[in-house]
Design a protein around this motif. Structure first.
Motif, PDB file in Angstrom:
ATOM      1  N   ASN A   1       4.997 -29.591 -18.139  1.00  0.00           N
ATOM      2  CA  ASN A   1       6.215 -28.901 -17.708  1.00  0.00           C
ATOM      3  C   ASN A   1       5.864 -27.613 -16.967  1.00  0.00           C
ATOM      4  OD1 ASN A   1       6.345 -26.485 -19.776  1.00  0.00           O
ATOM      5  ND2 ASN A   1       5.778 -28.308 -20.942  1.00  0.00           N
ATOM      6  N   LEU A   2       6.904 -26.915 -16.521  1.00  0.00           N
ATOM      7  CA  LEU A   2       6.711 -25.666 -15.777  1.00  0.00           C
ATOM      8  C   LEU A   2       7.103 -24.436 -16.589  1.00  0.00           C
ATOM      9  CD1 LEU A   2       8.069 -26.755 -12.265  1.00  0.00           C
ATOM     10  CD2 LEU A   2       5.680 -26.572 -13.005  1.00  0.00           C
ATOM     11  N   GLY A   3       7.210 -24.608 -17.897  1.00  0.00           N
ATOM     12  CA  GLY A   3       7.657 -23.500 -18.739  1.00  0.00           C
ATOM     13  C   GLY A   3       6.747 -22.293 -18.742  1.00  0.00           C
ATOM     14  N   ASP A   4       5.460 -22.504 -18.479  1.00  0.00           N
ATOM     15  CA  ASP A   4       4.523 -21.376 -18.513  1.00  0.00           C
ATOM     16  C   ASP A   4       4.808 -20.338 -17.427  1.00  0.00           C
ATOM     17  OD1 ASP A   4       2.266 -22.088 -20.608  1.00  0.00           O
ATOM     18  OD2 ASP A   4       2.819 -23.926 -19.573  1.00  0.00           O
ATOM     19  N   THR A   5       5.507 -20.741 -16.373  1.00  0.00           N
ATOM     20  CA  THR A   5       5.866 -19.763 -15.346  1.00  0.00           C
ATOM     21  C   THR A   5       6.733 -18.660 -15.939  1.00  0.00           C
ATOM     22  OG1 THR A   5       7.787 -21.093 -14.676  1.00  0.00           O
ATOM     23  CG2 THR A   5       5.727 -21.468 -13.494  1.00  0.00           C
ATOM     24  N   MET A   6       7.710 -19.062 -16.781  1.00  0.00           N
ATOM     25  CA  MET A   6       8.609 -18.086 -17.385  1.00  0.00           C
ATOM     26  C   MET A   6       8.006 -17.430 -18.619  1.00  0.00           C
ATOM     27  SD  MET A   6      11.219 -17.837 -15.420  1.00  0.00           S
ATOM     28  CE  MET A   6      10.066 -18.072 -14.062  1.00  0.00           C
ATOM     29  N   VAL A   7       7.124 -18.148 -19.329  1.00  0.00           N
ATOM     30  CA  VAL A   7       6.430 -17.533 -20.462  1.00  0.00           C
ATOM     31  C   VAL A   7       5.626 -16.329 -19.975  1.00  0.00           C
ATOM     32  CG1 VAL A   7       4.670 -17.837 -22.239  1.00  0.00           C
ATOM     33  CG2 VAL A   7       6.292 -19.685 -21.785  1.00  0.00           C
ATOM     34  N   MET A   8       4.867 -16.548 -18.916  1.00  0.00           N
ATOM     35  CA  MET A   8       4.036 -15.468 -18.391  1.00  0.00           C
ATOM     36  C   MET A   8       4.862 -14.371 -17.738  1.00  0.00           C
ATOM     37  SD  MET A   8       0.578 -17.317 -17.034  1.00  0.00           S
ATOM     38  CE  MET A   8      -0.321 -18.478 -18.082  1.00  0.00           C
ATOM     39  N   LEU A   9       5.930 -14.753 -17.067  1.00  0.00           N
ATOM     40  CA  LEU A   9       6.808 -13.740 -16.473  1.00  0.00           C
ATOM     41  C   LEU A   9       7.406 -12.847 -17.553  1.00  0.00           C
ATOM     42  CD1 LEU A   9       8.189 -12.640 -13.906  1.00  0.00           C
ATOM     43  CD2 LEU A   9      10.059 -14.250 -14.346  1.00  0.00           C
ATOM     44  N   SER A  10       7.799 -13.434 -18.669  1.00  0.00           N
ATOM     45  CA  SER A  10       8.360 -12.658 -19.780  1.00  0.00           C
ATOM     46  C   SER A  10       7.370 -11.614 -20.265  1.00  0.00           C
ATOM     47  CB  SER A  10       8.734 -13.584 -20.941  1.00  0.00           C
ATOM     48  OG  SER A  10       9.707 -14.522 -20.571  1.00  0.00           O
ATOM     49  N   GLY A  11       6.116 -12.031 -20.447  1.00  0.00           N
ATOM     50  CA  GLY A  11       5.106 -11.100 -20.914  1.00  0.00           C
ATOM     51  C   GLY A  11       4.776 -10.025 -19.906  1.00  0.00           C
TER      52      GLY A  11
ATOM     53  N   GLY B   1       1.692 -20.997 -14.063  1.00  0.00           N
ATOM     54  CA  GLY B   1       2.119 -19.768 -14.725  1.00  0.00           C
ATOM     55  C   GLY B   1       1.450 -18.536 -14.146  1.00  0.00           C
ATOM     56  N   ILE B   2       0.159 -18.657 -13.888  1.00  0.00           N
ATOM     57  CA  ILE B   2      -0.592 -17.536 -13.312  1.00  0.00           C
ATOM     58  C   ILE B   2      -0.053 -17.163 -11.932  1.00  0.00           C
ATOM     59  CG2 ILE B   2      -2.855 -16.831 -12.410  1.00  0.00           C
ATOM     60  CD1 ILE B   2      -4.055 -18.678 -14.647  1.00  0.00           C
ATOM     61  N   ILE B   3       0.167 -18.185 -11.091  1.00  0.00           N
ATOM     62  CA  ILE B   3       0.613 -17.939  -9.722  1.00  0.00           C
ATOM     63  C   ILE B   3       2.066 -17.475  -9.669  1.00  0.00           C
ATOM     64  CG2 ILE B   3       1.058 -19.003  -7.478  1.00  0.00           C
ATOM     65  CD1 ILE B   3      -1.326 -20.850  -8.021  1.00  0.00           C
TER      66      ILE B   3
ATOM     67  N   GLY C   1       5.988 -11.508 -11.411  1.00  0.00           N
ATOM     68  CA  GLY C   1       5.996 -10.351 -12.297  1.00  0.00           C
ATOM     69  C   GLY C   1       5.366  -9.134 -11.642  1.00  0.00           C
ATOM     70  N   TYR C   2       4.262  -9.336 -10.956  1.00  0.00           N
ATOM     71  CA  TYR C   2       3.590  -8.227 -10.279  1.00  0.00           C
ATOM     72  C   TYR C   2       4.466  -7.640  -9.178  1.00  0.00           C
ATOM     73  CZ  TYR C   2       0.255  -5.771  -7.288  1.00  0.00           C
ATOM     74  OH  TYR C   2      -0.373  -4.821  -6.516  1.00  0.00           O
ATOM     75  N   ILE C   3       5.106  -8.508  -8.401  1.00  0.00           N
ATOM     76  CA  ILE C   3       5.974  -8.043  -7.310  1.00  0.00           C
ATOM     77  C   ILE C   3       7.149  -7.232  -7.859  1.00  0.00           C
ATOM     78  CG2 ILE C   3       7.606  -8.804  -5.530  1.00  0.00           C
ATOM     79  CD1 ILE C   3       5.698 -11.207  -5.059  1.00  0.00           C
ATOM     80  N   ILE C   4       7.769  -7.738  -8.934  1.00  0.00           N
ATOM     81  CA  ILE C   4       8.909  -7.032  -9.532  1.00  0.00           C
ATOM     82  C   ILE C   4       8.473  -5.683 -10.099  1.00  0.00           C
ATOM     83  CG2 ILE C   4      10.594  -7.065 -11.420  1.00  0.00           C
ATOM     84  CD1 ILE C   4      10.817 -10.088 -11.013  1.00  0.00           C
ATOM     85  N   LYS C   5       7.323  -5.656 -10.767  1.00  0.00           N
ATOM     86  CA  LYS C   5       6.869  -4.407 -11.364  1.00  0.00           C
ATOM     87  C   LYS C   5       6.485  -3.381 -10.302  1.00  0.00           C
ATOM     88  CE  LYS C   5       4.906  -4.358 -15.477  1.00  0.00           C
ATOM     89  NZ  LYS C   5       3.992  -4.566 -16.625  1.00  0.00           N
TER      90      LYS C   5
END
Length: 200
Positions: free
Chosen positions: A68-78, A176-178, A184-188
């Motif tokens: 699945n693609l859930g790791d994209t949001m898991v990592m974004l959350s962190g 998730g990394i990408i 996350g980096y862009i938003i921060k």
């Protein structure tokens, strides 16, 4: 105990996880976190993790799991909100997706594995908010996810079956990394005070 029978305990385990999280916020961390904000953001990120996990599911019959693609949001959350939100949204959001899509037998393990993933990503990204820090955090988080599922699968299904899912889980980690780490980096960078939404 048959692996599938573990699903019987998924709902009470998830309920206990939610209660433990709220107890942690309201009792132990009551002076450190704004209750309303952290609960609201945790709920939003949990929903995003759940939806991202459900929207695309590619079954892996040898381990009775799915890619699945859930790791994209898991990592974004962190990355965005640190270890507390990352751990809860990653663990509970992913496990909830398991529970409601016919993979409840995986939910208790997912709760721990994805929770650790979100926790580690959030901790490292909180300590080091630069690109390198976020990259390191997401890579380690991805490694935790891939190795965590691999160990559980080896225990229940044996090495050959567990090996089948490694490429798919690695793809999940890379996505998730990408996506999670990148967004996350862009938003921060654009909104460096985003952590102030949950901190006093």
């Amino acid at each position: 105990m048959e692996f599938e029978a573990i699903g019987t305990y998924a709902k009470p385990i998830l309920a206990l996880a939610v209660l433990a999280y709220f107890a942690y916020i309201f009792v132990i961390k009551k002076e450190e976190f704004k209750k309303a904000q952290v609960v609201a953001i945790s709920a939003v990120m949990t929903a995003l993790v759940t939806v991202a996990t459900i929207v695309i599911q590619v079954p892996t019959p040898p381990t009775r799991g799915y890619i699945n693609l859930g790791d994209t949001m898991v990592m974004l959350s962190g990355v965005l909100f640190g270890p507390l939100v990352g751990a809860f949204a990653g663990g509970f959001g992913s496990a909830l997706a398991d529970a409601i899509t016919g993979y409840a037998h995986w939910a208790p393990f997912t709760l721990i594995i994805k929770g650790l993933e979100g926790l580690v990503v959030g901790y490292i990204a909180y300590k080091r908010e630069d690109f390198t820090g976020i990259l390191i955090g997401t890579i380690i988080g991805g490694f935790i996810m891939v190795s965590g599922y691999f160990l559980v699968e080896v225990f229940f299904y044996g090495y050959p079956s567990a090996l089948v899912e490694v490429p798919g889980n690695t793809l999940q980690a890379v996505s998730g990394i990408i996506v999670g780490g990148g967004i996350g980096y862009i938003i921060k960078r654009g909104y460096p005070d985003i952590m102030n939404l949950i901190q006093t």
